[in-house]
Design an enzyme around this catalytic site. Structure first.
Site, PDB file in Angstrom:
ATOM      1  N   ASP A  28      -7.107  -5.499   4.193  1.00 42.64           N
ATOM      2  CA  ASP A  28      -8.436  -5.250   3.506  1.00 42.64           C
ATOM      3  C   ASP A  28      -9.536  -6.609   3.012  1.00 42.64           C
ATOM      4  O   ASP A  28     -10.459  -6.708   3.457  1.00 42.64           O
ATOM      5  CB  ASP A  28      -7.575  -4.720   1.933  1.00 42.64           C
ATOM      6  CG  ASP A  28      -8.550  -3.884   1.169  1.00 42.64           C
ATOM      7  OD1 ASP A  28      -9.470  -3.367   1.255  1.00 42.64           O
ATOM      8  OD2 ASP A  28      -7.632  -3.170   0.110  1.00 42.64           O
ATOM      9  N   LYS A  73       1.647 -14.458   5.586  1.00 47.01           N
ATOM     10  CA  LYS A  73       1.496 -15.762   4.327  1.00 47.01           C
ATOM     11  C   LYS A  73       3.185 -15.612   4.377  1.00 47.01           C
ATOM     12  O   LYS A  73       3.615 -16.000   3.726  1.00 47.01           O
ATOM     13  CB  LYS A  73       1.338 -15.191   2.834  1.00 47.01           C
ATOM     14  CG  LYS A  73       1.616 -16.187   1.842  1.00 47.01           C
ATOM     15  CD  LYS A  73       0.163 -16.975   2.122  1.00 47.01           C
ATOM     16  CE  LYS A  73       0.415 -17.916   0.894  1.00 47.01           C
ATOM     17  NZ  LYS A  73      -0.520 -19.393   0.480  1.00 47.01           N
ATOM     18  N   ASP A  87      -4.354 -17.845   3.738  1.00 47.62           N
ATOM     19  CA  ASP A  87      -5.478 -18.374   2.924  1.00 47.62           C
ATOM     20  C   ASP A  87      -6.272 -19.533   4.183  1.00 47.62           C
ATOM     21  O   ASP A  87      -7.485 -19.639   3.886  1.00 47.62           O
ATOM     22  CB  ASP A  87      -4.937 -19.157   2.234  1.00 47.62           C
ATOM     23  CG  ASP A  87      -3.776 -20.113   3.107  1.00 47.62           C
ATOM     24  OD1 ASP A  87      -2.844 -19.104   1.802  1.00 47.62           O
ATOM     25  OD2 ASP A  87      -3.326 -20.591   3.870  1.00 47.62           O
ATOM     26  N   TYR A 124       0.289  -1.085   0.057  1.00 40.86           N
ATOM     27  CA  TYR A 124       0.622   0.084  -0.097  1.00 40.86           C
ATOM     28  C   TYR A 124       0.798   1.285   0.512  1.00 40.86           C
ATOM     29  O   TYR A 124       0.400   2.156  -0.178  1.00 40.86           O
ATOM     30  CB  TYR A 124      -1.059   0.058   1.505  1.00 40.86           C
ATOM     31  CG  TYR A 124      -2.158  -0.679   0.989  1.00 40.86           C
ATOM     32  CD1 TYR A 124      -2.276  -2.131   0.659  1.00 40.86           C
ATOM     33  CD2 TYR A 124      -3.536   0.099   0.872  1.00 40.86           C
ATOM     34  CE1 TYR A 124      -3.399  -2.923   0.570  1.00 40.86           C
ATOM     35  CE2 TYR A 124      -4.402  -1.100   0.753  1.00 40.86           C
ATOM     36  CZ  TYR A 124      -4.237  -2.624   0.257  1.00 40.86           C
ATOM     37  OH  TYR A 124      -5.617  -3.090   0.071  1.00 40.86           O
TER      38      TYR A 124
END
Ligand code: NAP
Length: 474
Positions: free
Chosen positions: A364, A239, A340, A162
């Site tokens: 987000d 992740k 995930d 971002y």
């Protein structure tokens, strides 16, 4: 006192101050508000009315918010001139008074003007975006048991992709960077040396710092400390199996913070597993516990076994006294999940989660997915919090086609107001609003967006009547 260009300094009220990241809120705080563009004209008056009524009902004349109108977005251009979307007055007012609430703002298209929401977060270094997702009974939801989800997503607000540090494919700087990586940096690394980035690639940079991660995770742990029972739980979502030095580091820095800065209040999942085994194991030997804890212990090499045994020995010597005898069960549990898998987990085992602390991009996605489970964005509030300022905001946009029609759902902004009252420690007023919203929805007294999703036909309320109904349940 500051001099504004076009605003009059409020004649009544007191200033919220900050010390070590915590707000000290007087009984009559001055709170700047930005009405917002589009449907802001509908949802702000409804929200202000509900907040004022709840504060009055809870505290009478003892407490009162002194609202201070400041300008941003289209309204600011009307007052301060074309393209003046975020006037200096507004920035100075929020800096001075510390806490603000805002409706949605249009992101101006073209002209090199960046998103006003992103600008506000960056100017005030509002590094944690906080989005609670809980179910209000009666809200239409695509899920069978939406009531089981009650989580708060802490999304890091300042780093990650971002930051927008990226180069377009084919751009000369992009090609220069790719050449430098391919020819100089990558060959130097034993691990990377056979990899080559395609010359036709675009490149984005994902900076994740220890400072940025830990100050954010700290806010999440401090929040969990205020909760009770199994809600005293922070899950670091990352992740890290793929992005070891960014997302994986976020997880490692989170654990490091938990066991260094919050040692008396926190237990990691691994430590809890070790203590649980020790407490339920009659033959307490390090080797026995290691065998129970580490899958395939007997097949490990001698040196790996030694590492596991040392870990157990360390846990016993460092925290058995302070955390053992089940004391750890009352502490904040810090664990981690791969990003995930959390999308599955909040659907299949939602009761197991409380606070999700994660990076910008994951946050987000996760907060929108969680909002969908409990009934959509119309009811999802948000706050952006830093050490010296906090801005509470509706999470949806300006919905221009509904603007000025007094039909849109003010729920998101009203619930952002609830978060602000909780941030003040004005929990009695916050609870009144939560109860009012719950009862309105249970009675099917809702705006068009919720009415159209209800199984039985329901006549919808206007935006202002929804606010009045909430107040009628105080
Ligand atoms: P949007 O304004 O969020 O509206 C999209 C749709 O979401 C609406 O048409 C409406 O659906 C539904 N919706 C929005 N607000 C609602 C509410 N309060 N209650 C119930 N339903 C609601 O998204 P957009 O049209 O993509 O964006 C419009 C402008 O808002 C853009 O300039 C964008 O940059 C800006 N924006 C601002 C913020 C912010 O200020 N935080 C956030 C996102 C977007 P139905 O018509 O189907 O009922």
């Amino acid at each position: 006192m500051i001099n504004f260009e076009k605003l009059n300094f409020p004649s009544e009220g007191e200033i919220i101050t900050f010390s070590s990241g915590l707000a000290k809120v007087p009984n009559y705080p001055i709170v700047p508000y930005i009405r917002g563009d589009g449907t802001g004209v509908d949802i702000w008056p409804a929200t202000q009315k509900v907040i004022d009524a709840a504060v009055y009902k809870a505290y009478g004349a003892e407490k009162k918010i002194n609202w201070f109108k400041v300008y941003a977005g289209d309204e600011a251009c009307e007052v301060y001139g074309t393209y003046n979307y975020l006037p200096k007055d507004t920035i100075e007012a929020i800096k001075y008074f510390g806490v603000a609430i805002k409706g949605p703002l249009t992101t101006p298209v073209g002209g090199g003007i960046r998103s006003l929401n992103v600008a506000l977060r960056q100017i005030f270094d509002l590094y944690s975006c906080v989005r609670p997702c809980r179910y209000y009974s009666g809200t239409p939801s695509p899920h069978k048991k939406p009531q089981d989800l009650d989580i708060i997503v802490y999304r890091e607000n300042t780093e990650d992709i971002y930051m927008g540090i990226e180069w377009e494919a084919g751009d000369s700087n992009c090609i220069e960077l790719i050449n430098y990586l391919n020819k100089s940096l990558i060959p130097k690394s034993e691990k990377l040396k056979n990899k080559l980035i395609s010359e036709s690639a675009g490149i984005g940079i994902k900076p994740i710092s220890k400072k940025g991660s830990q100050r954010h995770i700290k806010k999440a742990i401090e929040h969990a400390k205020k909760l009770t029972g199994n809600k005293r739980h922070v899950t670091l979502v990352h992740k890290g199996n793929i992005m070891k030095y960014t997302e994986g580091a976020f997880r490692d820095w989170g654990y490091e913070l938990a066991v260094n800065e919050f040692r008396n209040d926190c237990i990691t999942e691994r430590e809890s597993w070790i203590l649980d085994n020790i407490e339920n194991n009659n033959e307490i030997t390090i080797e026995n516990n290691a065998r129970l804890i580490e899958p395939g212990f007997d097949k490990l090499t001698a040196s790996k076994r030694e590492i596991v045994c040392k870990e157990i020995q360390d846990v016993i010597s460092s925290i058995f006294k302070s955390h053992g005898s089940n004391k750890w069960k009352d502490m904040v549990l810090v664990d981690d999940r791969i990003a995930d898998s959390i999308f599955q987990q909040i659907q299949t085992r939602p009761q197991e989660y409380s606070i999700i602390a994660t990076l910008n991009l994951n946050g987000d996605y996760i907060s929108d997915a969680a909002a969908a489970i409990v009934g959509g964005l119309g009811m999802a509030p948000g706050a952006n919090i830093g050490d010296n300022a906090a801005i509470f905001e509706a999470t949806h946009g300006t919905a221009p086609k509904h603007a000025g029609l007094n039909r849109i759902n003010p729920g998101s902004l009203i619930l952002s107001g609830v978060m602000m009252l909780e941030y003040f420690g004005w929990n009695e007023a916050a609870d009144l609003i939560t109860k009012g919203i719950s009862k309105s929805i249970e009675d099917k007294k809702v705006t068009y967006d919720l009415a159209r999703l209800m199984e039985q036909k329901v006549d919808s309320l206007s935006c202002s009547d929804f606010a009045n109904t909430i107040i009628s349940f105080f």
